[in-house]
Design a protein around this motif. Sequence first.
Motif, short mmCIF file in Angstrom:
data_model
loop_
_atom_site.label_atom_id
_atom_site.label_comp_id
_atom_site.label_asym_id
_atom_site.label_seq_id
_atom_site.Cartn_x
_atom_site.Cartn_y
_atom_site.Cartn_z
N PHE A 97 14.29 6.52 -9.99
CA PHE A 97 12.81 6.28 -10.54
C PHE A 97 12.51 4.95 -10.27
CE2 PHE A 97 9.47 5.28 -13.40
CZ PHE A 97 8.48 6.29 -13.35
N ALA A 98 13.23 3.82 -10.95
CA ALA A 98 13.06 2.42 -10.87
C ALA A 98 13.16 2.16 -9.54
CB ALA A 98 14.26 1.82 -11.64
N THR A 99 13.95 2.60 -8.52
CA THR A 99 14.18 1.98 -7.21
C THR A 99 12.66 2.61 -6.47
OG1 THR A 99 16.52 2.48 -7.35
CG2 THR A 99 15.48 2.15 -5.30
N ALA A 100 12.24 3.71 -6.70
CA ALA A 100 11.27 4.37 -6.02
C ALA A 100 9.85 3.43 -6.47
CB ALA A 100 10.89 5.64 -6.30
N VAL A 101 9.79 3.22 -7.49
CA VAL A 101 8.67 2.27 -8.11
C VAL A 101 8.73 0.82 -7.40
CG1 VAL A 101 7.80 0.96 -10.03
CG2 VAL A 101 8.29 3.32 -10.30
N LEU A 102 9.77 0.21 -7.15
CA LEU A 102 9.86 -1.11 -6.41
C LEU A 102 9.51 -0.95 -4.95
CD1 LEU A 102 13.41 -2.26 -8.18
CD2 LEU A 102 11.04 -3.24 -8.40
N ALA A 103 9.90 0.35 -4.37
CA ALA A 103 9.39 0.59 -3.21
C ALA A 103 8.02 0.64 -2.70
CB ALA A 103 10.09 1.90 -2.60
N PHE A 179 -1.23 5.63 4.00
CA PHE A 179 -0.99 6.16 2.99
C PHE A 179 0.46 6.78 3.07
CE2 PHE A 179 -5.30 5.70 1.76
CZ PHE A 179 -5.00 4.52 0.66
N ALA A 180 0.87 7.29 4.31
CA ALA A 180 2.08 8.09 4.51
C ALA A 180 3.41 7.38 4.34
CB ALA A 180 1.98 8.35 6.26
N VAL A 181 3.29 5.88 4.09
CA VAL A 181 4.39 5.31 3.96
C VAL A 181 4.96 5.50 2.26
CG1 VAL A 181 4.36 3.46 5.97
CG2 VAL A 181 3.07 3.28 3.47
N TYR A 182 3.99 5.94 1.59
CA TYR A 182 4.22 6.00 0.17
C TYR A 182 4.81 7.39 -0.30
CZ TYR A 182 1.29 1.74 -0.36
OH TYR A 182 1.07 0.60 -0.09
N ALA A 183 4.82 8.53 0.85
CA ALA A 183 5.40 9.61 0.59
C ALA A 183 6.56 9.71 0.18
CB ALA A 183 5.09 10.62 1.87
N ASP A 184 7.46 8.77 0.70
CA ASP A 184 8.83 9.03 0.50
C ASP A 184 9.07 8.47 -1.29
OD1 ASP A 184 11.69 9.10 1.24
OD2 ASP A 184 11.61 7.10 1.00
N PRO A 185 8.62 7.36 -1.54
CA PRO A 185 8.90 6.94 -2.92
C PRO A 185 8.21 7.87 -3.93
CG PRO A 185 7.60 5.30 -1.88
CD PRO A 185 8.17 6.07 -0.76
N VAL A 186 7.06 8.14 -3.62
CA VAL A 186 6.33 9.07 -4.60
C VAL A 186 7.02 10.26 -4.96
CG1 VAL A 186 4.18 10.55 -4.86
CG2 VAL A 186 4.00 8.32 -4.07
N MET A 187 7.49 10.92 -3.85
CA MET A 187 8.42 12.16 -4.13
C MET A 187 9.49 11.91 -4.90
SD MET A 187 6.71 14.32 -2.50
CE MET A 187 7.59 15.81 -3.54
N VAL A 188 10.25 10.73 -4.66
CA VAL A 188 11.41 10.31 -5.70
C VAL A 188 10.92 10.43 -7.23
CG1 VAL A 188 13.36 8.49 -6.29
CG2 VAL A 188 12.50 9.26 -3.82
N ILE A 189 9.72 9.59 -7.16
CA ILE A 189 9.28 9.52 -8.52
C ILE A 189 8.88 10.81 -9.15
CG2 ILE A 189 7.24 8.75 -9.95
CD1 ILE A 189 7.24 6.31 -8.03
N LEU A 190 8.38 11.79 -8.58
CA LEU A 190 8.05 12.95 -9.18
C LEU A 190 9.29 13.75 -9.41
CD1 LEU A 190 4.97 13.86 -6.82
CD2 LEU A 190 4.83 13.47 -9.11
#
Length: 220
Positions: A97-103, A179-190
Amino acid sequence: MFGSGWSEKALLSFSSFSSLFFALLGISLGLWAGSLVIVFDGAYSLVSLALTLVSLGSLALKKHPVFDDKPNKALMIEPAVVAFKGLAISVMCLVSFATAVLAIIHGGRNVDTGLALIFGLINVVGCVATYWILNKSASQSALLDAEAKQWLMDSVISASVLMGFGIAIVLTKTRYAEFAVYADPVMVILASAYFIWVPLKMTLSAVRQLQQINQVELGY
């Protein structure tokens, strides 16, 4: 004893081989594609492998002669292992979660979405199949129940990968492509936020069971 016709040891061994395969596949493809969520999926499988090996070790430990005169002590091994597994998965979810937020803070991540979709499809099929095999016998053993829950979580992570990169591909075809670049970290957060409750409940349930066994041991 078990509905699938396999012994508890055989099922845990099967789970460990599946974890090793998906760990190697996820981490290698995740690094190649530059995907945080695929690496997260592979890392989860690697943690699952380590935890499954702990479960296999506990089966041998329960049969040790030292517990012949202390049956209640032997009963504590299984919930202790389940509690440990729950805590380990919880920590992994928090770190992810923390890694994805930083991304996200650093502008998201560009990912090879085509490769990610192929991985997601293979992973969903493999994880669901492994979960189905283990879940048939989950009611017969706390260790197998915990193992099945691990694979259920992995199945949902894999489905999230598939869905997330499907959304990313759609976004690249629209005016919202940035906004496509945010799909990866957002999925990790969810995935991390959703999954944190499953291992925590596993741990709390196992701790309560340990307390009950300890009370019997002390004669309360």
